[in-house]
Design a protein around this motif. Structure first.
Motif, PDB file in Angstrom:
ATOM      1  N   ARG A   1       0.978  -1.247   0.124  1.00 38.91           N
ATOM      2  CA  ARG A   1       0.015  -0.109  -0.126  1.00 38.91           C
ATOM      3  C   ARG A   1       0.879   1.302  -0.075  1.00 38.91           C
ATOM      4  NH1 ARG A   1      -4.403  -1.753   4.450  1.00 38.91           N
ATOM      5  NH2 ARG A   1      -5.376   0.305   3.783  1.00 38.91           N
ATOM      6  N   LEU A   2       2.109   1.127   0.564  1.00 38.04           N
ATOM      7  CA  LEU A   2       3.083   2.301   0.636  1.00 38.04           C
ATOM      8  C   LEU A   2       3.325   2.403  -0.718  1.00 38.04           C
ATOM      9  CD1 LEU A   2       5.105   2.349   3.855  1.00 38.04           C
ATOM     10  CD2 LEU A   2       3.298   3.949   3.173  1.00 38.04           C
ATOM     11  N   ALA A   3       3.886   1.385  -1.195  1.00 36.78           N
ATOM     12  CA  ALA A   3       4.433   1.300  -2.864  1.00 36.78           C
ATOM     13  C   ALA A   3       3.602   2.228  -3.677  1.00 36.78           C
ATOM     14  CB  ALA A   3       4.951   0.067  -3.026  1.00 36.78           C
ATOM     15  N   ALA A   4       2.029   1.818  -3.527  1.00 31.07           N
ATOM     16  CA  ALA A   4       1.179   2.539  -4.326  1.00 31.07           C
ATOM     17  C   ALA A   4       0.950   3.983  -4.152  1.00 31.07           C
ATOM     18  CB  ALA A   4      -0.218   1.743  -4.032  1.00 31.07           C
ATOM     19  N   VAL A   5       1.320   4.496  -3.107  1.00 30.02           N
ATOM     20  CA  VAL A   5       1.226   5.807  -2.530  1.00 30.02           C
ATOM     21  C   VAL A   5       2.533   6.541  -2.859  1.00 30.02           C
ATOM     22  CG1 VAL A   5      -0.704   5.823  -1.451  1.00 30.02           C
ATOM     23  CG2 VAL A   5       1.124   5.723  -0.331  1.00 30.02           C
ATOM     24  N   LEU A   6       3.566   5.863  -2.726  1.00 26.62           N
ATOM     25  CA  LEU A   6       4.886   6.501  -2.991  1.00 26.62           C
ATOM     26  C   LEU A   6       5.682   5.988  -4.220  1.00 26.62           C
ATOM     27  CD1 LEU A   6       5.917   6.084   0.922  1.00 26.62           C
ATOM     28  CD2 LEU A   6       5.825   8.459  -0.296  1.00 26.62           C
ATOM     29  N   PRO A   7       5.167   6.540  -5.367  1.00 28.50           N
ATOM     30  CA  PRO A   7       5.695   5.749  -6.517  1.00 28.50           C
ATOM     31  C   PRO A   7       7.431   5.838  -6.775  1.00 28.50           C
ATOM     32  CG  PRO A   7       4.469   7.600  -7.139  1.00 28.50           C
ATOM     33  CD  PRO A   7       4.423   7.535  -5.634  1.00 28.50           C
ATOM     34  N   ASP A   8       7.783   7.083  -6.131  1.00 24.00           N
ATOM     35  CA  ASP A   8       9.269   6.951  -6.192  1.00 24.00           C
ATOM     36  C   ASP A   8      10.145   6.415  -5.323  1.00 24.00           C
ATOM     37  OD1 ASP A   8       8.827   8.603  -8.447  1.00 24.00           O
ATOM     38  OD2 ASP A   8       8.792  10.532  -7.442  1.00 24.00           O
TER      39      ASP A   8
END
Lengths: 240, 469
Positions: free
Chosen positions: A103-110
């Motif tokens: 879920r973090l990867a989804a909101v923090l693409p960089d």
């Protein structure tokens, strides 16, 4: 076993002026006995409040969330405001259950995520993990126990999480739930003994009370010497 | 400066006449004492905890062979290796063997009084290794080629300006005396060492016999790094560090940080049970525990001296000692300073070598009162003074004077005769001040002027007056 072993042991027996004898149960601290020594810090009321107060006293940053979305949102904000790019998430049960990494990867693409799901028996993978972890600025783990009296978190290191994940990054955030809080350290150790007998889990247990600190130069308190500069505790009280 | 307790008097008198040094010590010790007082006050069970800790240590030492064997078998069961060392030399040689076998070059060390005691860093340096002290205080004194001035705060004697100058000289950085900046410099350099070191060496605060675990207490995280990142970890413990069970540990931890730094708990406490196990993500491949004697079994012989082995190295007795506060840690000429240092240094090195240390006390008992494991420190110092006297460590003049005094104290006629004779001599010499009579003793003390009449005369006169009333 080396030659000095028997020499030292016989010197001990000689010095204590007695032959080798069977062990007598002199002290064998009784549970109630130990509890009495922690009586003033044994209240089960307001554990979350007490923990928060002590945790903040040692410069811990305390946050509170009531659902998975709020957890991800809070962590994302913390990562963004710290400007961290390299993130590591452990495989602790709470992280897995809330699916924190995905879920973090989804909101923090960089962001670049360091994965602890490696084959522990492969020395090259371990070496790579250490190298990657040294680059991480922000790590997220679970905890195994919390102690209210001192604002302390206990982390078992081994298969679920590495030892270095709570150590190398400059910011360490742990997720916890209220039922993990015990009034004091004695209760935690009694619980450990109850669950694991004489075999402590993992190759290392670490008690963490606030960020890394020193006062070695003229007693000036400095946070973040070798370990994390910031320690964040996120209390997850799921309503659903 | 040379590391020997023989030079106590000259070191002490030099330090006493250094106002800057006295100020540094006064500030640091008082700061620690104030913080301690706050966190001790909030524990109503404090005295019961001290009693319990004392009893646990007493009963463990009483069955030391049993607990050490138990510790050994559990460390081995956890996959660790145990080596018993009679003395520092044997311990250092074993460490060198391991270092050679694994082709180690950089060795990261976390703060440990036991490795200071055996001079491990010097031995490693002599053998072309690069030992790096990673605790900030230890790093400072390693750069300065000094030994610790305090059990828990090794660079307590250094001001920020001195640390700044030292870093500028040895590390080639621009001078700064801002502690945060100095700390950042050390963090960067040492992080590189941690990541490249092949071998990590630590001490041991407690060893849990029933689980085969070693416990390390610290604030900086350097002990965690030293024991986690390198492929091999060696822990060195004095054989008195063992305690029976994991459930004893909270009792000691509730006492230790409060006594030492005035914290409720230090930032980190690591409980390490052997090397990385199958499937685990990190931790060293090899774990070695060295159990060190180095004179401890000798100390064990004497039931009176035995208590000194209860020490958990918190440093509280140093902070509270009026002598330590004034003469400073280096005066003791031993890595162990302060009241507990004045006890164990003569026990380790012999009363002939360290004969001045038992006298480095006002016998006020502050050390005994503050000790979290209730070691009767000031009575042990008194007992050690007797050992010094019995072994002929006092000057002949003092011995003769004490013999005469003893004879006088046992016989009132002799006492009366002696005191009249002394008064006559003093008066006949015609000097108001009698400093010349005991030259050594009166160099640093005022000799009180002779009273008009002796106490005995005054007493007699007073009784006569009362009869007349």
């Amino acid at each position: 076993m080396n030659a000095s072993r028997s020499e030292i042991l016989s010197k001990i027996r000689l010095s204590l002026a007695r032959p080798r004898r069977e062990h007598h149960h002199g002290h064998n601290a009784v549970t109630n006995d130990i509890r009495k020594l922690f009586a003033s810090a044994s209240s089960h009321e307001n554990l979350v409040q007490t923990f928060k107060q002590e945790f903040e006293r040692v410069s811990g940053e305390f946050h509170h969330c009531s659902n998975g979305d709020a957890v991800v949102h809070s962590i994302k904000d913390l990562i963004t405001s710290a400007g961290s790019k390299h993130i590591a998430v452990s495989r602790h049960a709470l992280c897995e259950r809330l699916n924190v990494r995905e879920r973090l990867a989804a909101v923090l693409p960089d962001a670049i995520f360091v994965d602890e799901s490696i084959d522990g028996e492969n020395p090259f993978e371990r070496e790579r993990l250490q190298k990657e972890m040294a680059q991480v600025q922000f790590s997220i783990t679970g905890v195994d126990y919390l102690m209210a009296e001192t604002g302390t978190a206990l982390l078992v290191s081994g298969k679920q999480a590495s030892r270095q994940i709570s150590l190398l990054p400059s910011i360490h955030l742990f997720l916890a739930s209220p039922n993990q809080i015990y009034p004091n350290m004695a209760e935690v150790f009694l619980e450990l003994q109850e669950r694991h007998g004489n075999h402590l889990p993992g190759n290392a247990l670490t008690l963490i009370t606030g960020p890394s600190r020193t006062a070695d130069i003229e007693k000036v308190l400095i946070k973040g010497v070798h370990g994390p500069t910031r320690l964040i505790g996120l209390m997850v009280e799921l309503q659903d | 400066m040379k590391l020997t307790p023989r030079l106590f008097k000259s070191y002490a008198s030099r330090n006493i006449s250094n106002p800057r040094l006295r100020k540094t010590y006064r500030f640091a010790t008082h700061h620690a004492l104030e913080k301690r007082l706050q966190v001790v006050h909030e524990v109503p069970e404090w005295e019961a905890l001290r009693d319990r800790a004392h009893t646990i240590k007493e009963q463990t030492i009483d069955q030391l062979d049993h607990y050490l064997e138990k510790l050994e078998s559990n460390v081995v069961a956890n996959g660790g290796q145990v080596f018993w060392a009679r003395d520092g030399k044997e311990a250092c040689e074993h460490i060198l063997e391991i270092a050679e076998r694994i082709h180690a070059r950089t060795v990261v060390k976390s703060k440990s009084m036991t490795t200071e005691e055996i001079g491990l860093s010097h031995v490693l340096e002599e053998n072309k290794l690069d030992p790096v002290e990673t605790d900030l205080g230890e790093y400072i004194i390693q750069l300065a080629h000094e030994w610790p001035s305090h059990i828990t705060a090794p660079a307590l004697h250094k001001t920020r300006g001195e640390v700044g100058a030292l870093f500028a000289e040895k590390l080639g950085i621009p001078y700064t005396d801002v502690p945060e900046e100095l700390c950042e410099v050390a963090r960067k350099i040492l992080r590189g060492k941690f990541l490249s070191a092949e071998l990590g060496i630590s001490g041991v605060n407690f060893a849990l016999a029933d689980t085969g675990t070693i416990v390390i207490v610290e604030n900086e995280g350097n002990a965690r790094l030293s024991t986690t990142l390198p492929k091999v970890h060696i822990a060195v413990m004095g054989l008195e560090k063992v305690i029976p069970t994991a459930s004893d540990l909270p009792i000691f931890l509730r006492l230790l940080a409060r006594s030492s730094t005035g914290q409720k708990q230090t930032s980190y406490v690591s409980l390490i049970s052997g090397p990385r196990k199958a499937g685990e993500l990190d931790g060293p491949d090899e774990f070695h525990l060295i159990i060190l004697d180095n004179g401890r079994t000798e100390i064990l012989k004497d039931p009176k001296a035995r208590e000194s082995l209860f020490c958990i190295r918190c440093g509280a007795c140093l902070n509270t000692c009026p002598i330590y506060q004034r003469v400073g840690g280096h005066s003791y000429g031993s890595v162990y300073s302060g009241p507990i240092g004045a006890v164990i240094t003569p026990l380790f090195q012999g009363v002939d070598v360290a004969k001045d240390l038992p006298y480095a006390s006002s016998l006020c008992g502050a050390c005994t009162n503050i000790c979290p494991v209730k070691i009767d420190i000031h009575h042990m110092l008194l007992w050690l003074r007797k050992q010094v006297v019995d072994s002929g460590g006092t000057p002949w003049l003092e011995r003769v004077a004490m013999k005469l005094y003893l004879a006088g104290m046992k016989d009132s006629v002799l006492y009366g005769f002696g005191s009249r004779l002394l008064r006559l001599i003093l008066k006949a010499s015609g000097k108001a001040n009698a400093s010349w009579t005991v030259p050594g003793w009166t160099e640093t003390r005022e000799f009180p002027p002779l009273a008009e009449k002796s106490f005995k005369t005054l007493w007699r006169e007073r009784q006569q007056e009362e009869q007349h009333l």
